[in-house]
Design an enzyme around this catalytic site. Structure first.
Site, PDB file in Angstrom:
ATOM      1  N   LYS A  94     -41.844  55.129  36.255  1.00 32.66           N
ATOM      2  CA  LYS A  94     -40.735  54.443  35.597  1.00 32.66           C
ATOM      3  C   LYS A  94     -39.959  53.713  36.681  1.00 32.66           C
ATOM      4  O   LYS A  94     -40.009  54.096  37.856  1.00 32.66           O
ATOM      5  CB  LYS A  94     -39.818  55.489  34.933  1.00 32.66           C
ATOM      6  CG  LYS A  94     -38.966  54.972  33.815  1.00 32.66           C
ATOM      7  CD  LYS A  94     -39.643  55.077  32.474  1.00 32.66           C
ATOM      8  CE  LYS A  94     -38.754  54.533  31.379  1.00 32.66           C
ATOM      9  NZ  LYS A  94     -39.320  54.655  30.055  1.00 32.66           N
ATOM     10  N   GLY A 194     -29.580  56.720  13.810  1.00 34.20           N
ATOM     11  CA  GLY A 194     -29.946  55.541  14.603  1.00 34.20           C
ATOM     12  C   GLY A 194     -31.002  54.742  13.866  1.00 34.20           C
ATOM     13  O   GLY A 194     -32.158  55.150  13.776  1.00 34.20           O
ATOM     14  N   GLY A 196     -32.169  51.581  14.475  1.00 40.95           N
ATOM     15  CA  GLY A 196     -32.483  50.376  15.249  1.00 40.95           C
ATOM     16  C   GLY A 196     -33.933  49.984  15.047  1.00 40.95           C
ATOM     17  O   GLY A 196     -34.477  50.121  13.952  1.00 40.95           O
ATOM     18  N   VAL A 198     -36.811  51.316  15.975  1.00 41.02           N
ATOM     19  CA  VAL A 198     -37.720  52.373  15.514  1.00 41.02           C
ATOM     20  C   VAL A 198     -37.221  52.965  14.191  1.00 41.02           C
ATOM     21  O   VAL A 198     -37.977  53.141  13.244  1.00 41.02           O
ATOM     22  CB  VAL A 198     -37.846  53.501  16.576  1.00 41.02           C
ATOM     23  CG1 VAL A 198     -38.777  54.597  16.083  1.00 41.02           C
ATOM     24  CG2 VAL A 198     -38.344  52.940  17.900  1.00 41.02           C
TER      25      VAL A 198
END
Ligand code: NAD
Length: 367
Positions: A94, A194, A196, A198
């Protein structure tokens, strides 16, 4: 310019680098600095036994450089286990760029970052994460081939979120099968926190399956939009965690299962897209197990996104992406059953399977 040099005594007292809280035998950590573009980035390569370390780049206005180090260490480790448990030949990596993505991100900075990625000769392959867009990956692609998540028009796999949502849906169904004896979600109440990229697609799958879907978000407009589009119910009560629902799907932030919430959660199943849902992997995992709440490990069921970008490297098509993502159902069920059989947390059961794959490959390579 005056540079402070620590004396031997001060050096001894300074915070240990390899002893950082999140340091977990990472293979390599690369600090990238470029004065001209203002780039300050850190690339964390946790493990490359199964393949090149693939993981997104996050641009975030960290409050301190140590916070950024901690984040990249934690996130890159998570990628190792996500890819391993999903059966992909990828390692874990990452990157983080320190700065405000809205005001400090420039094409020059992204290209310079790409050059640093290129200097690792493919050991690390980047992709999008928070603060990044497909267009930024296209810019990185100008200077290195070691990038995924580029535009479909440039041969990339495009937006991973619908695939992530499908994987979460599969993992949720498997958890329902384990807990309730049936993976049919018709009539089951599900709270999606949430809505958003997804969350919205997850709501779509759930409503198509006949579930009773409650939604929660800090964005009022979004709530109204999703209510209108799918007939979902806006969750109006103040305490989302004590909601009387069958399934809680965290799809906003990490660490929502924490000291404050873990004993209030009323849902019987937790299955969502957010990364690092357990604030403390060990302690909170145990409490959920003791309370009989089935937790579908986040890094297992939100792997659709990485399956999607992996297709860019392996050249497999959409059908194969969806087949691999659908298999999250089988893996989740297998892990939940193994956790019960061995009397361990589901999170630990998933980690064990991932670590076993890494160890087996390592032993094979040694032969
Ligand atoms: P997003 O930014 O599109 O959506 C997040 C939503 O959560 C937004 O609508 C936001 O308003 C809402 N939100 C923020 N704080 C909230 C709060 N306190 N309470 C309720 N809602 C809140 O993000 P996304 O791409 O949909 O990803 C959702 C989660 O899944 C993230 O944690 C992300 O790291 C993780 N994830 C995403 C992918 C992917 O493919 N996009 C892959 C793996 C993991």
């Amino acid at each position: 310019m005056q540079v402070d040099v620590l004396n031997a005594k001060e050096l001894k007292k300074a915070a240990p680098v390899f002893g950082q809280l999140s340091f977990d035998n990472h293979e390599q950590v690369v600090f990238c600095n470029d004065k001209d573009t203002g780039l300050k980035a850190i690339i964390g390569i946790h493990n490359t036994v199964l393949g090149p370390a693939l993981g997104g780049t996050r641009m975030w206005n960290y409050t301190s450089e140590w916070e950024a180090v901690n984040d990249v260490l934690r996130l890159s480790r998570g990628m190792t286990f996500k890819s391993a448990v999903t059966g992909l030949n990828l390692g874990g990596g990452k990157a983080v760029i320190i700065g405000d993505a809205k005001t400090q991100k420039t094409p020059e900075l992204m290209k310079r970052f790409g050059e640093f990625v290129h200097s690792l000769s493919g050991k690390y392959i980047t992709a999008e994460d928070v603060g990044m867009e497909t267009a930024d990956m296209d810019t990185v692609r100008e200077v290195t081939p070691y990038v995924t998540g580029i535009s479909e028009s440039k041969g990339g796999s495009g937006n991973p979120s619908p695939v992530t949502a499908y994987g979460v849906f599969m993992g949720m169904k498997a958890a329902a099968k384990f807990k309730f004896g049936s993976d049919d979600l018709e009539g089951r109440s599900v709270l999606v926190q949430g809505i958003g990229h997804v969350g919205e697609t997850l709501v779509e799958h759930l409503t198509q399956d006949g579930a009773k879907v409650f939604i929660s978000d800090i964005n009022e407009e979004r709530l109204e939009e999703i209510k209108r589009k799918y007939g979902a119910i806006i969750f109006e009560e103040s305490d989302i965690y004590s909601a009387d629902v069958d399934i809680y799907a965290p799809c906003a932030l990490g660490a929502t299962v924490n000291d404050d919430t873990v004993n209030r959660i009323n849902a019987k199943v937790i299955a969502g897209a957010a990364n690092n849902q357990l604030a403390d992997e060990v302690a909170h995992g145990k409490i959920l197990r003791e309370r009989g709440i089935v937790y579908a490990p986040d890094f297992l069921i939100n792997a659709g996104g990485i399956i999607n970008v992996y297709a860019e490297l392996e050249n497999y098509d959409r059908q194969e992406i969806m087949r691999k993502t659908e298999n999250i159902y089988n893996t989740t069920l297998q892990i939940l059953e193994s956790a019960e059989k061995n009397d361990i947390t589901t999170h630990f059961a998933a980690l064990k399977i991932a670590q076993q794959r890494i160890d087996d490959r390592k032993n094979q390579n040694l032969r």
